[in-house]
Write a protein that holds these residues in place. Sequence first.
Motif, PDB file in Angstrom:
ATOM      1  N   LEU A   1       0.593  -0.916  -0.176  1.00  0.00           N
ATOM      2  CA  LEU A   1       0.234  -0.267  -0.223  1.00  0.00           C
ATOM      3  C   LEU A   1       0.907   1.150  -0.098  1.00  0.00           C
ATOM      4  O   LEU A   1       0.349   1.924  -0.686  1.00  0.00           O
ATOM      5  CB  LEU A   1      -0.911  -0.086   1.113  1.00  0.00           C
ATOM      6  N   TRP A   2       2.144   1.067   1.004  1.00  0.00           N
ATOM      7  CA  TRP A   2       2.906   3.027   0.645  1.00  0.00           C
ATOM      8  C   TRP A   2       3.790   3.200   0.134  1.00  0.00           C
ATOM      9  O   TRP A   2       4.251   3.795  -0.566  1.00  0.00           O
ATOM     10  CB  TRP A   2       3.809   2.854   1.864  1.00  0.00           C
ATOM     11  N   LEU A   3       3.974   1.721  -0.927  1.00  0.00           N
ATOM     12  CA  LEU A   3       5.226   2.361  -1.916  1.00  0.00           C
ATOM     13  C   LEU A   3       4.903   3.054  -2.986  1.00  0.00           C
ATOM     14  O   LEU A   3       6.294   3.920  -3.770  1.00  0.00           O
ATOM     15  CB  LEU A   3       5.727   0.587  -2.482  1.00  0.00           C
ATOM     16  N   PRO A   4       3.910   3.259  -3.852  1.00  0.00           N
ATOM     17  CA  PRO A   4       3.771   4.143  -4.342  1.00  0.00           C
ATOM     18  C   PRO A   4       3.994   5.254  -4.175  1.00  0.00           C
ATOM     19  O   PRO A   4       4.471   5.751  -5.018  1.00  0.00           O
ATOM     20  CB  PRO A   4       2.567   4.113  -5.258  1.00  0.00           C
ATOM     21  N   GLY A   5       3.355   5.996  -2.657  1.00  0.00           N
ATOM     22  CA  GLY A   5       3.619   6.927  -2.359  1.00  0.00           C
ATOM     23  C   GLY A   5       4.643   7.633  -1.581  1.00  0.00           C
ATOM     24  O   GLY A   5       5.448   8.508  -1.747  1.00  0.00           O
ATOM     25  N   THR A   6       5.485   6.303  -1.082  1.00  0.00           N
ATOM     26  CA  THR A   6       6.474   6.650   0.196  1.00  0.00           C
ATOM     27  C   THR A   6       8.288   6.100  -0.552  1.00  0.00           C
ATOM     28  O   THR A   6       8.672   7.168   0.239  1.00  0.00           O
ATOM     29  CB  THR A   6       6.131   5.834   1.274  1.00  0.00           C
ATOM     30  N   GLY A   7       8.134   5.439  -1.472  1.00  0.00           N
ATOM     31  CA  GLY A   7       9.179   4.868  -2.253  1.00  0.00           C
ATOM     32  C   GLY A   7       9.569   3.787  -1.310  1.00  0.00           C
ATOM     33  O   GLY A   7       9.301   3.271  -0.589  1.00  0.00           O
ATOM     34  N   ILE A   8      11.371   3.287  -1.110  1.00  0.00           N
ATOM     35  CA  ILE A   8      11.512   2.259  -0.993  1.00  0.00           C
ATOM     36  C   ILE A   8      11.542   2.475   0.320  1.00  0.00           C
ATOM     37  O   ILE A   8      11.657   1.416   1.403  1.00  0.00           O
ATOM     38  CB  ILE A   8      12.961   2.486  -1.629  1.00  0.00           C
ATOM     39  N   GLU A   9      11.209   3.581   1.365  1.00  0.00           N
ATOM     40  CA  GLU A   9      11.597   3.550   2.735  1.00  0.00           C
ATOM     41  C   GLU A   9      10.331   2.885   3.153  1.00  0.00           C
ATOM     42  O   GLU A   9       9.988   2.861   4.640  1.00  0.00           O
ATOM     43  CB  GLU A   9      11.314   5.083   3.134  1.00  0.00           C
ATOM     44  N   ALA A  10       9.054   3.334   2.455  1.00  0.00           N
ATOM     45  CA  ALA A  10       7.540   2.040   2.611  1.00  0.00           C
ATOM     46  C   ALA A  10       8.082   1.002   2.760  1.00  0.00           C
ATOM     47  O   ALA A  10       7.229   0.503   4.140  1.00  0.00           O
ATOM     48  CB  ALA A  10       6.672   2.675   1.611  1.00  0.00           C
ATOM     49  N   ALA A  11       9.165   0.238   2.566  1.00  0.00           N
ATOM     50  CA  ALA A  11       9.646  -1.247   2.726  1.00  0.00           C
ATOM     51  C   ALA A  11       9.935  -1.218   4.367  1.00  0.00           C
ATOM     52  O   ALA A  11       9.643  -2.325   5.118  1.00  0.00           O
ATOM     53  CB  ALA A  11      10.150  -2.068   1.980  1.00  0.00           C
ATOM     54  N   GLY A  12      10.677  -0.210   3.987  1.00  0.00           N
ATOM     55  CA  GLY A  12      11.436  -0.289   5.572  1.00  0.00           C
ATOM     56  C   GLY A  12      10.183  -0.199   7.227  1.00  0.00           C
ATOM     57  O   GLY A  12      10.359  -0.762   7.749  1.00  0.00           O
ATOM     58  N   LEU A  13       9.993   0.656   6.717  1.00  0.00           N
ATOM     59  CA  LEU A  13       8.695   1.399   7.792  1.00  0.00           C
ATOM     60  C   LEU A  13       7.691   0.351   7.850  1.00  0.00           C
ATOM     61  O   LEU A  13       7.365  -0.188   9.203  1.00  0.00           O
ATOM     62  CB  LEU A  13       7.936   2.608   7.755  1.00  0.00           C
ATOM     63  N   ALA A  14       7.406  -0.994   7.197  1.00  0.00           N
ATOM     64  CA  ALA A  14       6.652  -1.426   6.990  1.00  0.00           C
ATOM     65  C   ALA A  14       7.241  -2.827   7.856  1.00  0.00           C
ATOM     66  O   ALA A  14       6.717  -3.755   8.643  1.00  0.00           O
ATOM     67  CB  ALA A  14       5.968  -2.088   5.260  1.00  0.00           C
ATOM     68  N   TRP A  15       8.190  -2.856   7.743  1.00  0.00           N
ATOM     69  CA  TRP A  15       9.511  -3.840   8.481  1.00  0.00           C
ATOM     70  C   TRP A  15       9.464  -3.911   9.603  1.00  0.00           C
ATOM     71  O   TRP A  15       9.312  -4.633  10.561  1.00  0.00           O
ATOM     72  CB  TRP A  15      10.670  -4.578   7.467  1.00  0.00           C
ATOM     73  N   LEU A  16       9.524  -2.665  10.152  1.00  0.00           N
ATOM     74  CA  LEU A  16       9.677  -2.123  11.419  1.00  0.00           C
ATOM     75  C   LEU A  16       8.417  -3.009  12.504  1.00  0.00           C
ATOM     76  O   LEU A  16       8.097  -3.095  13.382  1.00  0.00           O
ATOM     77  CB  LEU A  16      10.025  -0.815  11.249  1.00  0.00           C
ATOM     78  N   LEU A  17       7.368  -1.961  11.880  1.00  0.00           N
ATOM     79  CA  LEU A  17       6.291  -1.896  12.529  1.00  0.00           C
ATOM     80  C   LEU A  17       5.523  -3.908  11.961  1.00  0.00           C
ATOM     81  O   LEU A  17       5.091  -4.849  13.506  1.00  0.00           O
ATOM     82  CB  LEU A  17       4.877  -1.371  11.688  1.00  0.00           C
ATOM     83  N   GLY A  18       5.181  -3.932  11.351  1.00  0.00           N
ATOM     84  CA  GLY A  18       5.986  -5.935  11.611  1.00  0.00           C
ATOM     85  C   GLY A  18       6.159  -6.195  12.640  1.00  0.00           C
ATOM     86  O   GLY A  18       5.469  -7.188  13.231  1.00  0.00           O
ATOM     87  N   GLN A  19       7.446  -6.159  12.313  1.00  0.00           N
ATOM     88  CA  GLN A  19       7.980  -6.755  14.016  1.00  0.00           C
ATOM     89  C   GLN A  19       7.953  -6.134  15.047  1.00  0.00           C
ATOM     90  O   GLN A  19       8.157  -7.218  15.713  1.00  0.00           O
ATOM     91  CB  GLN A  19       9.885  -6.992  13.443  1.00  0.00           C
TER      92      GLN A  19
END
Length: 402
Positions: free
Chosen positions: A362-380
Amino acid sequence: MASTVGTAGLGYLYWLLAARQLAQPSIGTATALISISTVVSMVSNLGLGHMFIQRLPGTGPREWSRIVSAGLLLGCGATAVVSFAACAVLPALGGNFAFLRSTSGVVALVTASVALTATTLLDNVFVAHRASHGMFTRNLALAGGKLALLALLTWAGYGGAGVVLIAWTVPSLAVTAYTLASMLGRLQPGARLGGAGLGGELPHVRGAMSGHHLINLAQAGPTALLPVLVTARLGPEANGHFYVAWMTASVLFMVSPAVASALYAERTNSAAAGLPRASAVVLTVTGLPALLLFFAGESILGLFSAGYAAQGALLLKILVLAALPDAITNLAVAHWRSLREFRRCLRLNLLMATVCLTLTWLWLPGTGIEAAGLAWLLGQGTGAVVVALHFLTRRRKKACAG
């Protein structure tokens, strides 16, 4: 531990050399294909590695040979099938996977995926025997071979994504062949690999698929799928920037799974390995590197190029913050797995995977590659909170009972 750190260090030098010698589009395509091969191998190894850890200790040469032979044949065969299926399906899903339409792309994906599955399964054979020195030797030779071959090919004037893939895959095949020919015989004297008794192992494989494999898929799925999602949503070039930051942070993410595997293997061998000691080891080994990457990460990425530093510095900081909850969840899963609480392991991993992958998409198109890091942090982070609540609740119940 030494295998993990040594492999990560040589891998860093490998990608540093690739980034300096090859064009960014070539790096992007190569990292995208390697990311897909990682997913393919993860999906199709059938949980056989943890089956090795569970079943190999204490077995005789004949049974040992049957278990390992069947595991390698079934795991590598399934990987090849899934690789061909991925080449047929992914290009139809998006233009960013067009590189899989060529014959060279298909061959590269199948070869890289099978080599990765064989390497992973053989590593678990050594872990099962508490012979991690053999895994260290193999992985150091593998990582060193990749770096040396890449240096040789680029020095000779070869370029393109194919150079990265050849240097990545050929040493894997060579080390795997040497392991099968020489190292396994020393690990289990009298063992002979072959196809006899394959059918008798199928019930055990089905058990591994319904237990360990589902846990492994949910646990390792996000780490393997994140680069693929970045490629699908943002393209191979953006994945190149993501992959370099992800690879740089991976030294933190590789330590706790290594300790978790050792914890599980020790308990399988009836050793009294405890969570406090495992936690202390992880914290000791990752503490200083985490501080270094957080405060000097931009300079480290700058060794690749100014573009990698500009695009990946913030992402790297986010990934460093995720290392602590990641370690908590990895050790918790190993603890519950040793107690055969497989459903609890699966529920936790599915929760984290769902949070991470959904938010990434959901976040990648609007946030860029940082979205993957934020999602990983929230998941963990979500998983770590669940683990903490579980242990606090159990401690409170014991206190009340006492």
